[in-house]
Design an enzyme around this catalytic site. Structure first.
Site, mmCIF file in Angstrom:
data_model
loop_
_atom_site.group_PDB
_atom_site.id
_atom_site.type_symbol
_atom_site.label_atom_id
_atom_site.label_comp_id
_atom_site.label_asym_id
_atom_site.label_seq_id
_atom_site.Cartn_x
_atom_site.Cartn_y
_atom_site.Cartn_z
ATOM 1 N N GLU A 101 0.822 -1.211 0.000
ATOM 2 C CA GLU A 101 0.000 0.000 0.000
ATOM 3 C C GLU A 101 0.863 1.272 0.000
ATOM 4 O O GLU A 101 0.633 2.194 0.777
ATOM 5 C CB GLU A 101 -0.943 0.003 1.208
ATOM 6 C CG GLU A 101 -2.040 -1.038 1.129
ATOM 7 C CD GLU A 101 -3.044 -0.933 2.273
ATOM 8 O OE1 GLU A 101 -4.197 -1.330 2.084
ATOM 9 O OE2 GLU A 101 -2.666 -0.456 3.357
ATOM 10 N N GLU A 106 -6.907 -7.313 -0.440
ATOM 11 C CA GLU A 106 -7.390 -7.247 0.938
ATOM 12 C C GLU A 106 -8.866 -6.884 0.887
ATOM 13 O O GLU A 106 -9.223 -5.735 0.617
ATOM 14 C CB GLU A 106 -6.631 -6.198 1.768
ATOM 15 C CG GLU A 106 -5.209 -6.556 2.114
ATOM 16 C CD GLU A 106 -4.579 -5.539 3.070
ATOM 17 O OE1 GLU A 106 -5.331 -4.755 3.695
ATOM 18 O OE2 GLU A 106 -3.337 -5.527 3.158
#
Length: 775
Positions: free
Chosen positions: A178, A255
């Protein structure tokens, strides 16, 4: 002889074929496993959060749920607690975990970082990196990159040969994590990719994950791009831009958030099971792969729980996450709803395995901890230091620290100013506690009474987890800047300190001078006791009579507790208990109300005490905008996704207020997921020092929809006005202190991500000032 050579040749060919027969690769709009279309149904689990004795049970639980893959982070600081000392044995044997998954027919996705987030201490980065004061983390800092390469090579030694092409079960490896929410730096991400490849991960696809709003910032052409989002999200919107850029790529939600993590002082987080199942079904029907984060969260044992950023918000020991498999490995109603869904998407001839039995639980009758060792009577050797310095300077990663000095005589009250004490501090004068300070509340000032010459000042600092997100990873512990004493117009920085380091190691806590006695009133102390068991099983220690601290059972670090909640119990795995006598040691920072403890069969994860919620409006407080002129008026478009508004002129400000006037659905609620402000260069300004000064309404009873969610760097969390009848009507306002003066040219607004949910703001006003707004 010829026959023997022929047989050997055939054997070599067969072995070579077997060694390379399995392959995982990128196909046209799909992943390919040995040439066949394959949808990844991954269960995210974290091996450090599960006792090794229970690894097999949790993998079986994931298999029975209908998953075909296990997804896991690798935590750098867990394997290299001290620089240059690597440990991949026992509980840390990641290769053994992967082999165990393979025994049950499960593939593995590896996410080695070097940064992982995961609500884990410092996002997985080692604390000792902070000993280099000028280090640049997650950048091309030579020292950081050197240590990253060394670590990644060690991971490669453990796992490279377990790639699917080499007979193992690893099918994908992630590069960084991320990164778009941290910065834009393709050269850095490219170097991390090269380091991962150099560690031996060359046989399987490499991928990077981000949000749909920022994945392009660091997207590398030779990596697979995946998107992270949570329940309720519009699936088509999440992948729309990705498909515009890569219409033939396989899609994956790397995710898919099944729940959320808990913060100390805030309500236990839950997410809808129906929204979770609906999102999974939409992805499966579209041939979209996913990893369910978390499928089983487990526990951040010992000192491993991290803290969120901005606004220091430490996370609880329990990482239950409202996941389908709960903290102690038991099924939940959510588990069976997911299992029923996945049963409809099995391959031909495939059947779901049986759900394994739960680990038995036991109750432990209440018993007293009768041995006490007050901290001030059991101090280690002092370290002399002219100035206060962070804990890392004294070569300590975790534990507590005491700063001691002597004061000059003063016949008047003085103000003690502690600049940046991380994270929970107590101030003592000659052994008597006079104040408690919390970083969560921004506290750092204490009024001292008149003192005699030589009065002893002790500042006891208990660090909690280092922040694991954004720029907060630069999170030195202890007192990180200075301590000043101010009286009238005078002030001085205090010098000549004795420093006492109290590591959070069992070996340190067990060797204290314990004496039979009562509670050590008002001072930190170690408490020790024993309990006997006829049989073992999982249990939950009831900590409701204790204040704040750490627990060890039979030498195992069980984790942190804090009376404010919401977590009031600590999970103790039965595999760490034994028949006969068991030992418990507790370091309590402020003294318990009763030095007893019991083991419960069920956890208590949602009980707040005192004023724990992070509300941003005092009783009776009203924002007064009657004398203010709106700087800007506008109307937001309906629907999801970022909206950017550019002002006609720039303005130098410190205080920003958004006032929502009504909603698109005509309802009474307002909600915002994220706010960004643009500076003179048109780029988003830093939100590191932002604070919410006022919010007219926030939901804190049924969910954690607090106002500071608008700048928590998490697009799936949001501010939402109170669900109850308390002040529900428009207009709704949030006032933010930027923490510094900035020239602002516009702002960006992100509504909550879920489809067809209330709170979509329509008309609004923006107010901006150099001075605080009246209340």
């Amino acid at each position: 002889m010829k026959k023997t050579l022929l047989l050997l040749t055939v054997a070599v060919l067969i072995l070579g074929s077997c060694a390379t027969k399995d392959k995982f690769e990128i196909g046209d709009k799909t992943f390919l496993l040995n040439g066949q279309s394959f949808v990844v149904k991954a269960a995210e689990v974290h091996y450090p959060r599960i006792p090794r004795e229970y690894w097999e049970h949790r993998i079986q639980m994931c298999k029975a749920l209908g998953m075909n893959t296990v997804c896991l982070y690798i935590f750098w600081n867990y394997h290299e607690e001290e620089e240059g000392q690597f440990d991949f044995s026992g509980q840390k044997d990641i290769a053994a975990f992967c082999r165990l998954a393979q025994e049950y027919g499960m593939y593995v996705i590896v996410r080695p970082g070097p940064y992982v987030c995961a609500e884990w201490e410092m996002g997985g980065l080692p604390w000792w990196l902070l000993k280099k004061k000028d280090i640049k983390l997650r950048e091309q800092d030579p020292y950081f990159m050197e240590r990253t390469k060394i670590f990644m090579n060690e991971v490669g030694k453990q796992l490279a040969d377990q790639q699917i092409t080499r007979g193992g079960n690893i099918i994908m490896v992630q590069v960084e994590n991320e990164y778009g929410s941290f910065g834009t730096d393709k050269p850095y991400v490219s170097e991390i990719r090269d380091i991962v490849k150099g560690a031996g991960f060359t046989d399987v696809p490499l991928f990077q994950c981000d949000w749909n709003s920022n994945f392009e910032n660091n997207a590398l052409e030779d990596l697979v791009w995946t998107i992270n989002f949570g329940t309720g999200a519009n699936i088509d919107d999440q992948f729309r831009r990705l498909l515009e850029l890569r219409p033939n790529t396989p899609l994956m939600c790397s995710e898919f958030w099944s729940g959320w993590f808990d913060h100390w002082g805030a309500k236990h987080e839950t997410r809808s099971a129906s929204d979770l199942v609906n999102g999974m079904k939409q992805m499966l029907d579209r041939n979209i792969s996913f990893s369910l984060y978390m499928t089983h969260g487990g526990t951040s044992f010992a000192h491993w729980a991290g803290a969120n950023f901005p606004n220091f918000s430490p996370t609880c020991t329990s990482y239950d996450y409202d996941a389908p498999i709960n903290e102690s490995g038991k099924t939940t109603p959510k588990y069976y709803e997911v299992r029923n869904l996945l049963a409809q998407y099995l391959s031909e001839g495939e059947v779901l395995s049986e759900v394994p039995d739960s680990i038995p639980t036991i109750a432990i009758p209440a018993f007293n901890l009768t041995e006490v060792a007050p901290v001030f009577d059991n101090l280690p050797e002092a370290i002399l230091s002219e100035d206060v310095k962070s804990m890392e300077f004294f070569d300590m990663g975790w534990g507590s620290i005491i700063y001691r000095t002597k004061l000059k005589a003063s016949s008047v009250n003085q103000t003690l100013v502690i600049t940046e004490a991380h994270d929970w501090s107590q101030v003592f004068i000659d052994g008597k506690r006079i104040s408690t300070l919390s970083r969560m509340k921004g506290e750092g000032v204490v009024m001292l009474p008149p003192v005699a010459e030589g009065t002893v000042l002790d500042i006891v600092v208990e660090p909690m987890g280092r922040m694991n997100f954004g720029k907060g990873i630069y999170d030195w512990k202890g007192i990180t800047e200075k301590v000043e004493l101010k009286s009238q117009d005078k002030g001085e920085v205090l010098k000549n300190w004795e420093v006492f380091c109290l590591p959070s190691k069992y070996s340190f806590t067990k060797e204290k001078n314990y004496k039979t006695g009562n509670i050590a009133e008002g001072v930190p102390a170690y408490y020790k006791g024993t309990f006997n068991l006829d049989k073992t099983g999982d249990t939950f220690l009831d900590m409701r009579t204790w204040s704040k601290g750490l627990v060890w059972v039979n030498g195992h670090g069980i984790g942190r507790y804090w009376e404010i909640g919401p977590q009031q119990t600590l999970y103790v795995p039965g595999c760490w208990l034994k028949e006969g006598e068991n030992e418990i040691v507790i370091m309590d920072m402020a003294s318990p109300s009763d030095a007893k403890i019991a083991g419960l069969r069920q956890p208590i994860l949602d009980m707040l005490k005192g004023n724990g919620a992070y509300t941003h409006r005092k009783l009776g407080e009203e924002l007064d905008l009657s004398g203010e002129k709106p700087f800007y008026k506008g109307t937001f478009k309906p629907g999801n996704g970022w909206q950017q508004i550019k002002f006609e002129k720039s303005e130098k400000i410190r205080y920003f207020c958004i006032e929502a006037l009504n909603s698109h659905d005509g309802g009474k609620y307002a909600a915002i997921a994220e706010l960004e402000l643009q500076g003179e260069d048109g780029k988003n300004i830093s939100r590191q020092h932002w604070k919410v000064l006022y919010a007219d309404s926030e939901e804190t009873n049924k969910a954690n929809n607090i106002a500071s969610n608008v700048f928590d760097l998490q697009e799936s969390t949001f501010w939402h006005t109170d669900y109850s009848t308390i002040n529900p009507a428009y207009p709704h306002q949030i006032v933010i202190d930027l923490g510094e003066e900035k020239v602002i040219t516009g702002f960006s607004y992100l509504p909550r991500a879920e489809q067809n949910k209330p709170g979509m703001i329509k008309d609004y006003c923006i107010y901006m000032n150099m001075k605080p707004f009246k209340k």
